[in-house]
Scaffold this active site. Structure first.
Site, PDB file in Angstrom:
ATOM      1  N   HIS A 108      26.072 -48.096  20.278  1.00 24.80           N
ATOM      2  CA  HIS A 108      25.090 -48.766  21.157  1.00 24.80           C
ATOM      3  C   HIS A 108      24.321 -49.850  20.422  1.00 24.80           C
ATOM      4  CE1 HIS A 108      25.104 -44.962  23.891  1.00 24.80           C
ATOM      5  NE2 HIS A 108      26.073 -45.786  24.169  1.00 24.80           N
TER       6      HIS A 108
ATOM      7  N   GLU B 115      20.146 -26.779  22.518  1.00 22.58           N
ATOM      8  CA  GLU B 115      20.519 -26.024  23.732  1.00 22.58           C
ATOM      9  C   GLU B 115      21.921 -26.433  24.158  1.00 22.58           C
ATOM     10  OE1 GLU B 115      17.325 -27.389  26.160  1.00 22.58           O
ATOM     11  OE2 GLU B 115      18.130 -29.421  26.284  1.00 22.58           O
TER      12      GLU B 115
ATOM     13  N   ASP C 199      18.968 -46.620  15.366  1.00 27.03           N
ATOM     14  CA  ASP C 199      17.848 -46.563  14.417  1.00 27.03           C
ATOM     15  C   ASP C 199      18.229 -46.806  12.961  1.00 27.03           C
ATOM     16  OD1 ASP C 199      17.896 -42.976  15.034  1.00 27.03           O
ATOM     17  OD2 ASP C 199      19.091 -44.147  13.602  1.00 27.03           O
TER      18      ASP C 199
ATOM     19  N   THR D 139      23.414 -34.628  20.964  1.00 25.69           N
ATOM     20  CA  THR D 139      23.580 -35.493  22.126  1.00 25.69           C
ATOM     21  C   THR D 139      23.717 -34.636  23.381  1.00 25.69           C
ATOM     22  OG1 THR D 139      24.892 -37.261  23.171  1.00 25.69           O
ATOM     23  CG2 THR D 139      26.116 -35.673  21.836  1.00 25.69           C
TER      24      THR D 139
HETATM   25  N1  APR Z   1      18.476 -30.869  16.654  1.00 22.10           N
HETATM   26  C1  APR Z   1      19.571 -30.811  17.452  1.00 22.10           C
HETATM   27  N2  APR Z   1      19.589 -31.266  18.735  1.00 22.10           N
HETATM   28  C2  APR Z   1      18.449 -31.800  19.204  1.00 22.10           C
HETATM   29  C3  APR Z   1      17.266 -31.902  18.432  1.00 22.10           C
HETATM   30  C4  APR Z   1      17.313 -31.396  17.109  1.00 22.10           C
HETATM   31  N3  APR Z   1      16.243 -31.440  16.288  1.00 22.10           N
HETATM   32  N4  APR Z   1      16.299 -32.466  19.209  1.00 22.10           N
HETATM   33  C5  APR Z   1      16.870 -32.731  20.408  1.00 22.10           C
HETATM   34  N5  APR Z   1      18.146 -32.325  20.413  1.00 22.10           N
HETATM   35  C6  APR Z   1      19.138 -32.463  21.479  1.00 22.10           C
HETATM   36  C7  APR Z   1      18.621 -32.269  22.883  1.00 22.10           C
HETATM   37  O1  APR Z   1      18.737 -30.904  23.250  1.00 22.10           O
HETATM   38  C8  APR Z   1      19.592 -33.151  23.693  1.00 22.10           C
HETATM   39  O2  APR Z   1      20.730 -32.408  24.095  1.00 22.10           O
HETATM   40  O3  APR Z   1      19.576 -33.807  21.438  1.00 22.10           O
HETATM   41  C9  APR Z   1      20.017 -34.226  22.720  1.00 22.10           C
HETATM   42  C10 APR Z   1      19.400 -35.580  23.013  1.00 22.10           C
HETATM   43  O4  APR Z   1      19.927 -36.015  24.240  1.00 22.10           O
HETATM   44  P1  APR Z   1      19.485 -37.449  24.832  1.00 22.10           P
HETATM   45  O5  APR Z   1      18.016 -37.576  24.753  1.00 22.10           O
HETATM   46  O6  APR Z   1      20.177 -37.588  26.151  1.00 22.10           O
HETATM   47  O7  APR Z   1      20.079 -38.495  23.789  1.00 22.10           O
HETATM   48  P2  APR Z   1      21.563 -39.016  23.670  1.00 22.10           P
HETATM   49  O8  APR Z   1      22.547 -37.972  24.074  1.00 22.10           O
HETATM   50  O9  APR Z   1      21.705 -39.612  22.334  1.00 22.10           O
HETATM   51  O10 APR Z   1      21.573 -40.193  24.764  1.00 22.10           O
HETATM   52  C11 APR Z   1      22.732 -40.995  24.822  1.00 22.10           C
HETATM   53  O11 APR Z   1      21.617 -42.401  26.421  1.00 22.10           O
HETATM   54  O12 APR Z   1      19.793 -43.528  27.183  1.00 22.10           O
HETATM   55  C12 APR Z   1      20.974 -43.672  26.505  1.00 22.10           C
HETATM   56  O13 APR Z   1      21.446 -45.351  24.948  1.00 22.10           O
HETATM   57  C13 APR Z   1      20.760 -44.152  25.095  1.00 22.10           C
HETATM   58  O14 APR Z   1      22.109 -43.644  23.147  1.00 22.10           O
HETATM   59  C14 APR Z   1      21.402 -43.079  24.238  1.00 22.10           C
HETATM   60  C15 APR Z   1      22.334 -42.389  25.201  1.00 22.10           C
END
Ligand code: APR
Length: 259
Positions: free
Chosen positions: A120, A223, A105, A196
């Protein structure tokens, strides 16, 4: 938020020689960009096998481009939130040496971070699958790709299909990004993991690589994740912006006492 853990994390970061951050979708959620997994996540709405795999894109580019256009509006409207801004401030103050982000982003750069490894890719760039030519969306006005009116998908001037310059499932991480991420990980003595789930390889190998050579792992998330048990030394539960603001204030306070 656990004040003792914030103090401990701030102490570790203020004495670190090469702290880096690994960020995921959670850091951008407060900018209005939905995360991928969990309640209300993108993958609950769009099956990644149908919309985020390179084979799905090649089989039906029109369908995937429809989802991408919907996401484009959300990405264009998004602005850096305090979490992105604190990381940029920490870099400017020498408290962070670089960020490896899984996000596409561009918000870390928009917040002022300089050393950002886009593991990515970047959604604001299109790349031709035939000739490899790149089109930066912000300067599309000068060099519009062709619109294939039948398929309603953007095409390169060579006629090739254009896709966002992001890594789809089934694609490799760009070599340069992979190498840069490995260099930062190998050099770090602290890895700050923010927002993440740690579900996706090979990005989720980086915390293990850091841990293996003795780096301290500080994780910020709403979490616990699969990383928390496996590698995390200090787990700071809460929203990324709230925790990072508290962390930065604590570090500033410690520096004030030292000087
Ligand atoms: N503050 C802190 N943590 C947060 C918040 C917040 N405001 N909102 C959500 N989260 C946490 C969630 O609890 C989760 O553990 O962020 C994490 C998001 O996880 P995913 O949705 O799996 O995203 P990500 O880990 O970036 O995914 C990795 O997967 O689909 C592919 O390419 C895509 O880059 C992405 C990769």
């Amino acid at each position: 938020m656990d004040k003792h853990k914030i103090k401990e994390a701030a102490r570790i970061l203020s004495f670190a020689h090469f702290p880096i951050a690994l960020t995921g979708a959670g850091i951008s959620e407060e900018s209005g960009i939905p995360a991928f997994r969990g309640e209300g996540g993108l993958w609950a709405k769009y099956n990644p096998a149908e919309y985020a795999h390179i084979n799905a894109f090649l089989e039906n580019p029109k369908k995937v481009w429809q989802m991408l256009k919907e996401l484009d509006g959300i990405l264009r409207a998004a602005k850096p939130n305090p979490a992105h801004k604190v990381l940029a401030l920490m870099e400017a103050e020498g408290l962070l040496k670089g960020i490896v982000t899984q996000n596409v982003d561009n918000l870390h750069q928009a917040a002022g971070s300089k050393r950002v490894v886009e593991f990515h890719g970047n959604a604001f760039c299109l790349r031709c699958l035939s000739c490899g030519r790149a089109y930066k969306k912000e300067d599309m006005s000068s060099e519009q790709p062709l619109i294939d009116l039948i398929q309603d998908v953007p095409r390169c001037h060579c006629g090739g299909l254009l896709k966002p310059d992001v890594v789809f499932f089934g694609e490799n991480i760009p070599t340069r990004a992979l190498l840069e991420a490995q260099v930062l990980t190998a050099a770090c003595d602290v890895m700050l993991i923010i927002g993440t789930s740690g579900e996706v390889a090979p990005a989720n190998y980086l915390p293990y690589d850091a841990k293996q050579h003795g780096a301290k792992i500080i994780e910020i998330n709403l979490e616990a994740t699969i990383l928390t048990e496996a590698v995390t030394d200090i787990f700071l539960q809460g929203k990324a912006s709230k925790v990072l603001i508290a962390l930065e204030e604590e570090i500033r306070g410690m520096r004030g006492k030292k000087s």
